[in-house]
Design a protein around this motif. Sequence first.
Motif, PDB file in Angstrom:
ATOM      1  N   PHE A 175      -5.373   0.638 -22.939  1.00 36.00           N
ATOM      2  CA  PHE A 175      -5.982  -0.450 -23.709  1.00 36.00           C
ATOM      3  C   PHE A 175      -5.563  -1.799 -23.120  1.00 36.00           C
ATOM      4  N   PHE A 176      -4.252  -1.991 -22.959  1.00 34.79           N
ATOM      5  CA  PHE A 176      -3.753  -3.282 -22.477  1.00 34.79           C
ATOM      6  C   PHE A 176      -4.046  -3.501 -20.992  1.00 34.79           C
ATOM      7  N   TYR A 177      -4.132  -2.420 -20.231  1.00 37.63           N
ATOM      8  CA  TYR A 177      -4.534  -2.544 -18.828  1.00 37.63           C
ATOM      9  C   TYR A 177      -5.957  -3.117 -18.748  1.00 37.63           C
ATOM     10  N   GLU A 178      -6.878  -2.601 -19.551  1.00 37.23           N
ATOM     11  CA  GLU A 178      -8.264  -3.076 -19.534  1.00 37.23           C
ATOM     12  C   GLU A 178      -8.370  -4.523 -20.014  1.00 37.23           C
ATOM     13  N   ILE A 179      -7.527  -4.894 -20.971  1.00 34.32           N
ATOM     14  CA  ILE A 179      -7.524  -6.282 -21.442  1.00 34.32           C
ATOM     15  C   ILE A 179      -7.061  -7.204 -20.311  1.00 34.32           C
ATOM     16  N   LYS A 180      -5.988  -6.810 -19.632  1.00 37.53           N
ATOM     17  CA  LYS A 180      -5.466  -7.629 -18.535  1.00 37.53           C
ATOM     18  C   LYS A 180      -6.478  -7.740 -17.398  1.00 37.53           C
ATOM     19  N   ARG A 181      -7.082  -6.620 -17.032  1.00 30.81           N
ATOM     20  CA  ARG A 181      -8.083  -6.616 -15.964  1.00 30.81           C
ATOM     21  C   ARG A 181      -9.284  -7.482 -16.346  1.00 30.81           C
ATOM     22  N   THR A 182      -9.716  -7.367 -17.582  1.00 31.35           N
ATOM     23  CA  THR A 182     -10.847  -8.166 -18.055  1.00 31.35           C
ATOM     24  C   THR A 182     -10.516  -9.649 -18.001  1.00 31.35           C
ATOM     25  N   LYS A 183      -9.321 -10.014 -18.428  1.00 27.80           N
ATOM     26  CA  LYS A 183      -8.912 -11.422 -18.405  1.00 27.80           C
ATOM     27  C   LYS A 183      -8.952 -11.985 -16.984  1.00 27.80           C
ATOM     28  N   VAL A 184      -8.415 -11.250 -16.030  1.00 25.20           N
ATOM     29  CA  VAL A 184      -8.390 -11.696 -14.631  1.00 25.20           C
ATOM     30  C   VAL A 184      -9.816 -11.817 -14.091  1.00 25.20           C
ATOM     31  N   LYS A 202     -14.967 -17.381 -24.743  1.00 22.10           N
ATOM     32  CA  LYS A 202     -14.441 -16.832 -26.005  1.00 22.10           C
ATOM     33  C   LYS A 202     -13.762 -15.479 -25.766  1.00 22.10           C
ATOM     34  N   LEU A 203     -14.398 -14.599 -24.995  1.00 29.53           N
ATOM     35  CA  LEU A 203     -13.798 -13.302 -24.692  1.00 29.53           C
ATOM     36  C   LEU A 203     -12.517 -13.474 -23.879  1.00 29.53           C
ATOM     37  N   TYR A 204     -12.546 -14.375 -22.923  1.00 29.79           N
ATOM     38  CA  TYR A 204     -11.354 -14.663 -22.113  1.00 29.79           C
ATOM     39  C   TYR A 204     -10.183 -15.066 -23.013  1.00 29.79           C
ATOM     40  N   HIS A 205     -10.422 -15.964 -23.960  1.00 31.08           N
ATOM     41  CA  HIS A 205      -9.355 -16.418 -24.857  1.00 31.08           C
ATOM     42  C   HIS A 205      -8.871 -15.298 -25.774  1.00 31.08           C
ATOM     43  N   CYS A 206      -9.757 -14.413 -26.192  1.00 32.93           N
ATOM     44  CA  CYS A 206      -9.338 -13.248 -26.981  1.00 32.93           C
ATOM     45  C   CYS A 206      -8.393 -12.365 -26.156  1.00 32.93           C
ATOM     46  N   CYS A 207      -8.768 -12.097 -24.913  1.00 34.43           N
ATOM     47  CA  CYS A 207      -7.918 -11.279 -24.032  1.00 34.43           C
ATOM     48  C   CYS A 207      -6.561 -11.931 -23.836  1.00 34.43           C
ATOM     49  N   ARG A 208      -6.564 -13.220 -23.568  1.00 33.73           N
ATOM     50  CA  ARG A 208      -5.313 -13.945 -23.347  1.00 33.73           C
ATOM     51  C   ARG A 208      -4.416 -13.902 -24.593  1.00 33.73           C
ATOM     52  N   SER A 209      -5.004 -14.079 -25.749  1.00 39.45           N
ATOM     53  CA  SER A 209      -4.235 -14.046 -26.997  1.00 39.45           C
ATOM     54  C   SER A 209      -3.625 -12.671 -27.248  1.00 39.45           C
ATOM     55  N   VAL A 210      -4.405 -11.617 -27.004  1.00 40.12           N
ATOM     56  CA  VAL A 210      -3.904 -10.253 -27.207  1.00 40.12           C
ATOM     57  C   VAL A 210      -2.758  -9.951 -26.245  1.00 40.12           C
ATOM     58  N   LEU A 211      -2.872 -10.411 -25.013  1.00 42.42           N
ATOM     59  CA  LEU A 211      -1.800 -10.158 -24.038  1.00 42.42           C
ATOM     60  C   LEU A 211      -0.528 -10.939 -24.379  1.00 42.42           C
ATOM     61  N   ARG A 212      -0.684 -12.090 -24.998  1.00 44.58           N
ATOM     62  CA  ARG A 212       0.486 -12.877 -25.405  1.00 44.58           C
ATOM     63  C   ARG A 212       1.134 -12.322 -26.672  1.00 44.58           C
ATOM     64  N   TYR A 233     -17.685  -4.233 -14.079  1.00 45.84           N
ATOM     65  CA  TYR A 233     -17.937  -2.888 -14.613  1.00 45.84           C
ATOM     66  C   TYR A 233     -16.711  -2.414 -15.372  1.00 45.84           C
ATOM     67  N   TRP A 234     -16.942  -1.789 -16.511  1.00 44.58           N
ATOM     68  CA  TRP A 234     -15.881  -1.139 -17.284  1.00 44.58           C
ATOM     69  C   TRP A 234     -16.310   0.291 -17.566  1.00 44.58           C
ATOM     70  N   ARG A 235     -15.326   1.149 -17.787  1.00 53.05           N
ATOM     71  CA  ARG A 235     -15.599   2.523 -18.219  1.00 53.05           C
ATOM     72  C   ARG A 235     -14.691   2.823 -19.397  1.00 53.05           C
ATOM     73  N   LYS A 236     -15.309   3.147 -20.520  1.00 48.55           N
ATOM     74  CA  LYS A 236     -14.614   3.534 -21.746  1.00 48.55           C
ATOM     75  C   LYS A 236     -13.652   2.469 -22.259  1.00 48.55           C
ATOM     76  N   ALA A 237     -13.944   1.217 -21.996  1.00 49.91           N
ATOM     77  CA  ALA A 237     -13.162   0.110 -22.567  1.00 49.91           C
ATOM     78  C   ALA A 237     -13.847  -0.284 -23.876  1.00 49.91           C
ATOM     79  N   ASN A 238     -13.718   0.605 -24.870  1.00 47.63           N
ATOM     80  CA  ASN A 238     -14.489   0.448 -26.097  1.00 47.63           C
ATOM     81  C   ASN A 238     -14.144  -0.816 -26.871  1.00 47.63           C
ATOM     82  N   GLN A 239     -12.954  -1.374 -26.682  1.00 49.52           N
ATOM     83  CA  GLN A 239     -12.606  -2.630 -27.344  1.00 49.52           C
ATOM     84  C   GLN A 239     -13.429  -3.794 -26.795  1.00 49.52           C
TER      85      GLN A 239
END
Length: 127
Positions: A96-105, A60-70, A26-32
């Motif tokens: 923004f970056f918190y949601e990316i990190k959480r999504t990646k995990v 594919k989404l996982y790799h996008c998250c990983r790339s953005v965090l790097r 579940y996400w809330r307002k993670a518009n990215q």
Amino acid sequence: MGLDMYLIKKDLVEPDQISNEHVVLYWRKANQIHHWFVTNIQEGVDECGMFEVTFQDLTKLYHCCRSVLRQNERAPYLLPTKEGFFFGSTEYDQYFFYEIKRTKVELRNLLATFDFNKEKLYYTSWW
């Protein structure tokens, strides 16, 4: 009110017969993240339907998250924000970056444990 987003698991009882639904993410307002699903899963149409998500999609989404965090500067290109009524902030900020990190995990765990042969996964959103 706000953008609520879900990955929902549906068990396959028999071929083409589905039962038992469970929210697995579940996400809330993670518009990215929502924007990624609209672009990559929903063929660019932003509607509140149910859209099947494959192992390849999640990878594919996982790799996008990983790339953005790097490389944070890649965020506007790989996971751009999306404006919308009640969609939350469009800033590339701490949230923004918190949601990316959480999504990646969460995706890493889901990719390791989800049985795509016995279960189907769907994305849906509501605002």
